[in-house]
Scaffold this motif. Structure first.
Motif, mmCIF file in Angstrom:
data_model
loop_
_atom_site.group_PDB
_atom_site.id
_atom_site.type_symbol
_atom_site.label_atom_id
_atom_site.label_comp_id
_atom_site.label_asym_id
_atom_site.label_seq_id
_atom_site.Cartn_x
_atom_site.Cartn_y
_atom_site.Cartn_z
ATOM 1 N N ILE A 32 1.948 14.291 -11.166
ATOM 2 C CA ILE A 32 0.526 13.919 -11.237
ATOM 3 C C ILE A 32 0.213 12.837 -10.209
ATOM 4 O O ILE A 32 -0.791 12.925 -9.481
ATOM 5 N N LEU A 33 1.055 11.829 -10.127
ATOM 6 C CA LEU A 33 0.836 10.749 -9.148
ATOM 7 C C LEU A 33 0.762 11.308 -7.735
ATOM 8 O O LEU A 33 -0.106 10.921 -6.945
ATOM 9 N N SER A 34 1.668 12.226 -7.422
ATOM 10 C CA SER A 34 1.664 12.829 -6.087
ATOM 11 C C SER A 34 0.417 13.684 -5.870
ATOM 12 O O SER A 34 -0.219 13.606 -4.821
ATOM 13 N N LYS A 35 0.047 14.467 -6.875
ATOM 14 C CA LYS A 35 -1.108 15.366 -6.746
ATOM 15 C C LYS A 35 -2.402 14.594 -6.502
ATOM 16 O O LYS A 35 -3.251 15.016 -5.707
ATOM 17 N N ILE A 36 -2.553 13.445 -7.170
ATOM 18 C CA ILE A 36 -3.825 12.713 -7.029
ATOM 19 C C ILE A 36 -3.826 11.766 -5.831
ATOM 20 O O ILE A 36 -4.819 11.089 -5.595
ATOM 21 N N GLY A 37 -2.694 11.748 -5.082
ATOM 22 C CA GLY A 37 -2.745 11.107 -3.778
ATOM 23 C C GLY A 37 -1.928 9.855 -3.567
ATOM 24 O O GLY A 37 -1.984 9.258 -2.490
ATOM 25 N N TYR A 38 -1.140 9.436 -4.560
ATOM 26 C CA TYR A 38 -0.302 8.252 -4.354
ATOM 27 C C TYR A 38 0.823 8.597 -3.383
ATOM 28 O O TYR A 38 1.440 9.663 -3.486
ATOM 29 N N LYS A 39 1.099 7.713 -2.427
ATOM 30 C CA LYS A 39 2.020 8.009 -1.325
ATOM 31 C C LYS A 39 3.310 7.203 -1.360
ATOM 32 O O LYS A 39 4.165 7.375 -0.502
ATOM 33 N N ASN A 40 3.448 6.318 -2.322
ATOM 34 C CA ASN A 40 4.593 5.411 -2.339
ATOM 35 C C ASN A 40 5.225 5.444 -3.729
ATOM 36 O O ASN A 40 5.112 4.500 -4.497
ATOM 37 N N LEU B 16 -5.379 4.079 -5.603
ATOM 38 C CA LEU B 16 -4.963 4.817 -4.404
ATOM 39 C C LEU B 16 -5.214 4.042 -3.125
ATOM 40 O O LEU B 16 -4.403 4.035 -2.197
ATOM 41 N N ASN B 17 -6.355 3.394 -3.051
ATOM 42 C CA ASN B 17 -6.776 2.727 -1.820
ATOM 43 C C ASN B 17 -5.909 1.526 -1.471
ATOM 44 O O ASN B 17 -5.946 1.045 -0.334
ATOM 45 N N LYS B 18 -5.148 1.032 -2.439
ATOM 46 C CA LYS B 18 -4.293 -0.135 -2.188
ATOM 47 C C LYS B 18 -2.852 0.269 -1.872
ATOM 48 O O LYS B 18 -2.011 -0.598 -1.642
ATOM 49 N N ASP B 19 -2.569 1.570 -1.873
ATOM 50 C CA ASP B 19 -1.236 2.099 -1.576
ATOM 51 C C ASP B 19 -0.146 1.336 -2.330
ATOM 52 O O ASP B 19 0.791 0.793 -1.722
ATOM 53 N N PRO B 20 -0.219 1.304 -3.657
ATOM 54 C CA PRO B 20 0.759 0.516 -4.424
ATOM 55 C C PRO B 20 2.152 1.129 -4.389
ATOM 56 O O PRO B 20 2.322 2.343 -4.232
ATOM 57 N N ARG B 21 3.148 0.269 -4.549
ATOM 58 C CA ARG B 21 4.535 0.706 -4.680
ATOM 59 C C ARG B 21 4.774 1.010 -6.166
ATOM 60 O O ARG B 21 4.699 0.104 -6.996
ATOM 61 N N ILE B 22 5.053 2.267 -6.471
ATOM 62 C CA ILE B 22 5.178 2.712 -7.861
ATOM 63 C C ILE B 22 6.611 3.164 -8.121
ATOM 64 O O ILE B 22 7.205 3.882 -7.316
ATOM 65 N N LEU B 23 7.164 2.751 -9.257
ATOM 66 C CA LEU B 23 8.478 3.216 -9.690
ATOM 67 C C LEU B 23 8.306 4.018 -10.974
ATOM 68 O O LEU B 23 7.622 3.581 -11.902
ATOM 69 N N VAL B 24 8.930 5.199 -11.018
ATOM 70 C CA VAL B 24 8.971 5.999 -12.240
ATOM 71 C C VAL B 24 10.422 6.092 -12.692
ATOM 72 O O VAL B 24 11.277 6.591 -11.951
#
Length: 328
Positions: A170-178, A148-156
């Protein structure tokens, strides 16, 4: 309990057919624990199970359904007692062992996970095998540095399907922003955004298939489809990044070169939800029941056993969104 309802898959005159029938306990595979099934769910693998040459069921007749939640009615194993609420996913269920598309199921005690606190029998199947697989995928990516702290760019990929839709949530709920969601159709855009995606990408916008290296667009990829989509994405993963892989709806072949691996040090992480050791399953289900619990916001349809064929056809034709659970 002289008779009860179940979906039966048969092979007749070199064709695979399936439908709802009345069966009895003799129709069930062996096991120490008999469960009154409350809910099951329909997964992509269940669609394959009722197709000729689907690669899931090889011996007929069989009751399909690779997951279930329910209440124990009989047990010859002292770890489990009558009235206990449980979950079963994976192993051979719905493949070579009668599965969850029935009012009763009999399974080996070693396949059972007690229902965690904070999770209902219904919510357990809102997640089901798809949610369990999504959780495994996220855990694997985090073990490889997704933070989370590195604000990674994630593709699903497959972002509005069973595994993908839960993964995005789940990714959104636990705080991922990208979180970028890969979609194929216009009607999937709003769905993906409602799940928590911050960006939506069409499959045909990904670029060329045969480029050995491409612009580094994603730090981590949660792939649910395989095939050409996975092949196009691999050259776009950034240095040291990783891609989890858990599905083959897009095909089983992978087209790549060694360059993304030896020049960018990326990792491919295979995800198998079928044979996860039973000793590890409780921990995963506890995470699902607590900090990763998105059951109340998940896009679901609830059907009866009679409606299973219609839903399976929808999955086969690419017309299925979110999760479908079967209530007995």
């Amino acid at each position: 309990m002289d008779q009860f309802k179940a979906i039966i898959v048969k092979e007749e005159q070199d064709q695979v057919i399936y439908g709802l029938e009345n069966v009895n306990l003799d129709s069930l595979s062996d096991g120490e624990v008999l469960i009154k099934v409350s809910y099951s769910s329909i997964n992509y693998k269940d669609m394959l199970a009722v197709q000729k040459n689907g690669g899931v069921i090889r011996n007929y007749p069989l009751i399909p359904g690779i997951d279930l939640s329910g209440t124990i009615v009989q047990s010859t194993d002292n770890r489990y007692t009558e009235g206990q609420k449980v979950i079963v996913t994976g192993f051979a269920m719905g493949m070579s062992h009668t599965g969850g598309f029935a009012e009763y199921a009999r399974v080996p005690a070693d396949w059972i996970v007690p229902l965690p606190d904070n999770l209902s029998l219904k919510d357990a199947m809102v997640f089901g095998t798809a949610g369990f697989t999504a959780a495994l995928s996220i855990m694997a990516l985090e073990e490889k540095g997704m933070d989370l702290n590195k604000d990674p760019r994630i593709l699903v990929t497959g972002s509005t399907g069973g595994v993908g839709s839960i993964a995005v949530q789940i990714l959104s709920k636990i705080g991922y922003k990208n979180i970028a969601a890969l979609v194929r159709k216009e009607n999937q855009i709003d769905v993906a955004k409602s799940l928590g995606a911050t960006d939506v990408i069409f499959a045909d916008e990904l670029g060329e298939l045969n480029k050995p290296l491409n612009k580094q667009k994603f730090d981590f990829v949660l792939d649910t489809v395989g095939g050409d989509i996975a092949s196009v994405v691999i050259p776009q993963i950034s240095y040291g990044g990783s891609m989890s892989m858990c599905g083959n709806a897009g095909g089983i072949k992978l087209t790549s070169t060694v360059l993304p691996f030896i020049l960018r040090g990326i990792n491919l992480l295979g995800i198998d939800s079928v044979n996860v050791p039973i000793k590890d399953r409780g921990y995963i289900w506890d995470k699902i029941a607590n900090e990763w619990n998105i059951a109340q916001t998940t896009l679901i349809s609830e059907i009866s056993l009679e409606e299973v064929p219609h839903t399976i056809e929808g999955i086969k034709n690419g017309q299925h969104l979110g999760r479908t659970i079967i209530k007995n």
